[in-house]
Design a protein around this motif. Structure first.
Motif, PDB file in Angstrom:
ATOM      1  N   THR A 174       4.138 -20.540  34.144  1.00 47.11           N
ATOM      2  CA  THR A 174       3.850 -20.475  35.858  1.00 47.11           C
ATOM      3  C   THR A 174       4.696 -19.629  36.578  1.00 47.11           C
ATOM      4  N   LEU A 175       5.771 -19.817  36.283  1.00 47.68           N
ATOM      5  CA  LEU A 175       7.138 -19.557  37.208  1.00 47.68           C
ATOM      6  C   LEU A 175       7.112 -17.971  37.213  1.00 47.68           C
ATOM      7  N   ILE A 176       7.071 -17.515  35.878  1.00 47.35           N
ATOM      8  CA  ILE A 176       7.135 -16.052  35.830  1.00 47.35           C
ATOM      9  C   ILE A 176       6.021 -15.361  35.476  1.00 47.35           C
ATOM     10  N   ASP A 177       5.266 -15.724  34.506  1.00 50.65           N
ATOM     11  CA  ASP A 177       4.456 -14.824  33.832  1.00 50.65           C
ATOM     12  C   ASP A 177       3.174 -14.879  34.756  1.00 50.65           C
ATOM     13  N   GLU A 178       2.676 -16.102  35.253  1.00 49.79           N
ATOM     14  CA  GLU A 178       1.429 -15.786  36.435  1.00 49.79           C
ATOM     15  C   GLU A 178       2.244 -14.961  37.741  1.00 49.79           C
ATOM     16  N   ARG A 179       3.241 -15.217  38.095  1.00 47.95           N
ATOM     17  CA  ARG A 179       3.775 -14.724  39.307  1.00 47.95           C
ATOM     18  C   ARG A 179       3.759 -13.082  39.229  1.00 47.95           C
ATOM     19  N   ASP A 180       4.174 -12.687  37.780  1.00 48.68           N
ATOM     20  CA  ASP A 180       4.463 -11.139  37.475  1.00 48.68           C
ATOM     21  C   ASP A 180       2.852 -10.616  37.762  1.00 48.68           C
ATOM     22  N   ILE A 181       1.930 -11.199  37.084  1.00 48.05           N
ATOM     23  CA  ILE A 181       0.525 -10.785  37.461  1.00 48.05           C
ATOM     24  C   ILE A 181      -0.116 -10.922  38.851  1.00 48.05           C
ATOM     25  N   PHE A 182       0.301 -12.138  39.638  1.00 48.60           N
ATOM     26  CA  PHE A 182       0.213 -11.912  40.962  1.00 48.60           C
ATOM     27  C   PHE A 182       0.819 -11.020  41.666  1.00 48.60           C
ATOM     28  N   LEU A 183       1.986 -10.583  41.507  1.00 50.93           N
ATOM     29  CA  LEU A 183       2.777  -9.571  42.317  1.00 50.93           C
ATOM     30  C   LEU A 183       2.165  -8.176  42.057  1.00 50.93           C
ATOM     31  N   VAL A 200       3.278   2.222  46.663  1.00 52.81           N
ATOM     32  CA  VAL A 200       3.791   0.994  47.127  1.00 52.81           C
ATOM     33  C   VAL A 200       5.076   0.462  46.813  1.00 52.81           C
ATOM     34  N   VAL A 201       5.868   0.089  47.698  1.00 53.97           N
ATOM     35  CA  VAL A 201       7.164  -0.297  47.319  1.00 53.97           C
ATOM     36  C   VAL A 201       7.348  -1.626  47.132  1.00 53.97           C
ATOM     37  N   GLY A 202       7.411  -2.175  45.921  1.00 53.80           N
ATOM     38  CA  GLY A 202       7.373  -3.626  45.613  1.00 53.80           C
ATOM     39  C   GLY A 202       8.757  -4.024  45.253  1.00 53.80           C
ATOM     40  N   LEU A 241      11.061  -8.081  36.835  1.00 55.11           N
ATOM     41  CA  LEU A 241      10.757  -6.616  36.741  1.00 55.11           C
ATOM     42  C   LEU A 241       9.987  -5.963  35.728  1.00 55.11           C
ATOM     43  N   ASN A 242      10.380  -6.651  34.482  1.00 54.59           N
ATOM     44  CA  ASN A 242       9.464  -6.093  33.014  1.00 54.59           C
ATOM     45  C   ASN A 242       8.097  -6.470  33.062  1.00 54.59           C
ATOM     46  N   GLY A 243       7.948  -7.842  33.553  1.00 52.48           N
ATOM     47  CA  GLY A 243       6.588  -8.414  33.594  1.00 52.48           C
ATOM     48  C   GLY A 243       5.729  -7.651  34.428  1.00 52.48           C
ATOM     49  N   VAL A 244       6.322  -7.613  35.811  1.00 54.08           N
ATOM     50  CA  VAL A 244       5.442  -6.729  36.912  1.00 54.08           C
ATOM     51  C   VAL A 244       4.924  -5.188  36.255  1.00 54.08           C
ATOM     52  N   MET A 245       6.020  -4.611  35.874  1.00 54.69           N
ATOM     53  CA  MET A 245       5.678  -3.380  35.266  1.00 54.69           C
ATOM     54  C   MET A 245       4.570  -3.479  34.076  1.00 54.69           C
ATOM     55  N   LYS A 246       4.579  -4.488  33.316  1.00 49.07           N
ATOM     56  CA  LYS A 246       3.574  -4.390  32.225  1.00 49.07           C
ATOM     57  C   LYS A 246       2.374  -4.903  32.944  1.00 49.07           C
ATOM     58  N   ALA A 247       2.181  -5.930  33.918  1.00 48.46           N
ATOM     59  CA  ALA A 247       1.022  -6.253  34.566  1.00 48.46           C
ATOM     60  C   ALA A 247       0.523  -5.153  35.216  1.00 48.46           C
ATOM     61  N   LEU A 248       1.138  -4.244  35.828  1.00 51.98           N
ATOM     62  CA  LEU A 248       0.703  -2.954  36.676  1.00 51.98           C
ATOM     63  C   LEU A 248      -0.276  -2.333  35.837  1.00 51.98           C
ATOM     64  N   SER A 249       0.351  -1.868  34.506  1.00 58.63           N
ATOM     65  CA  SER A 249      -0.575  -1.067  33.485  1.00 58.63           C
ATOM     66  C   SER A 249      -1.616  -1.970  32.627  1.00 58.63           C
ATOM     67  N   GLU A 250      -1.716  -3.119  33.026  1.00 61.10           N
ATOM     68  CA  GLU A 250      -3.036  -4.012  32.502  1.00 61.10           C
ATOM     69  C   GLU A 250      -3.971  -4.267  33.555  1.00 61.10           C
ATOM     70  N   ASP A 251      -5.268  -4.665  32.885  1.00 62.31           N
ATOM     71  CA  ASP A 251      -6.412  -5.025  33.751  1.00 62.31           C
ATOM     72  C   ASP A 251      -6.409  -6.352  34.102  1.00 62.31           C
ATOM     73  N   HIS A 252      -6.112  -6.784  35.238  1.00 61.71           N
ATOM     74  CA  HIS A 252      -6.191  -8.197  35.458  1.00 61.71           C
ATOM     75  C   HIS A 252      -7.223  -8.516  36.676  1.00 61.71           C
ATOM     76  N   THR A 253      -8.139  -7.515  36.407  1.00 63.45           N
ATOM     77  CA  THR A 253      -9.354  -7.844  37.742  1.00 63.45           C
ATOM     78  C   THR A 253      -9.859  -9.298  37.479  1.00 63.45           C
ATOM     79  N   GLY A 254      -9.887  -9.772  38.596  1.00 66.45           N
ATOM     80  CA  GLY A 254     -10.759 -11.193  38.876  1.00 66.45           C
ATOM     81  C   GLY A 254      -9.883 -12.455  38.611  1.00 66.45           C
ATOM     82  N   GLU A 255      -8.430 -12.249  38.358  1.00 68.57           N
ATOM     83  CA  GLU A 255      -7.523 -13.196  38.137  1.00 68.57           C
ATOM     84  C   GLU A 255      -7.114 -13.789  39.328  1.00 68.57           C
TER      85      GLU A 255
END
Length: 191
Positions: free
Chosen positions: A95-104, A120-122, A129-143
């Motif tokens: 919840t604190l890291i993985d979900e927030r990576d996707i949310f960011l 966009v500067v985030g 950092l690593n989780g957000v970069m990974k999430a940016l390359s994935e499709d999380h449409t609708g989450e």
């Protein structure tokens, strides 16, 4: 102003600055709801033991540790901390890291779409950092809706006679207690 340097950096590369973290109350509520009773006990024990053992000397050690983690040599310590959280309270890490990576990442992507920007500067913490970069390359449409859902917020949207359900339930309880108290008082008075 701490945001000034970020605003300035975004302007220099003609990018949109996004302050796109999930609200703290949603994160905390989702984290608490995700924890099993055993994980809640472990977390409470950790917090209570840390609180009771905290002295000015240990507070200094904590600050030194934070400086080390935040410094360039802190990457290994941060990974170790994440591994400890994963082993002891896995739902908290989720919840604190993985979900927030996707949310960011979703916040950044939506900002690009809404504002028509190519960049966009985030600004994210090292743990993300690593989780957000990974999430940016994935499709999380609708989450997005899933990541902001909490039972309390959902209950607030339900209405009873135009009043939010929790408030209506509290009012009904208070009225019942008031009527019960009045009946008891009248009965006692007549005795």
């Amino acid at each position: 102003n701490p945001h000034f340097k970020y605003t300035q950096a975004a302007d220099e590369v003609q990018a949109q600055l996004v302050l796109g973290d999930r609200p703290l109350e949603i994160t905390l509520e989702r984290a608490w709801e995700a924890l099993s009773w055993e994980e809640r006990k472990v977390l409470a024990d950790l917090l209570l033991s840390g609180w009771s053992e905290m002295s000015s000397e240990s507070a200094g050690q904590v600050m030194d540790g934070l400086e080390q983690v935040l410094g360039s040599e802190g990457e290994d310590l941060l990974q170790q901390f994440e591994q400890i959280i994963q082993q002891t309270i896995p739902n908290l890490r989720k919840t604190l890291i993985d979900e927030r990576d996707i949310f960011l990442s979703l916040s950044m992507k939506s900002s690009m779409a809404v504002n028509g920007c190519k960049r966009v500067v985030g600004v994210v913490g090292r743990a993300h950092l690593n989780g957000v970069m990974k999430a940016l390359s994935e499709d999380h449409t609708g989450e997005f809706k899933t990541l902001t859902y909490t039972p309390r917020r959902a209950a607030m949207k339900q209405k009873i006679f135009g009043i939010s359900k929790p408030l209506a339930q509290r009012l009904a309880f208070d009225i019942a207690v008031g009527i019960g108290t009045l009946i008891a008082w009248l009965w006692q008075r007549d005795q």
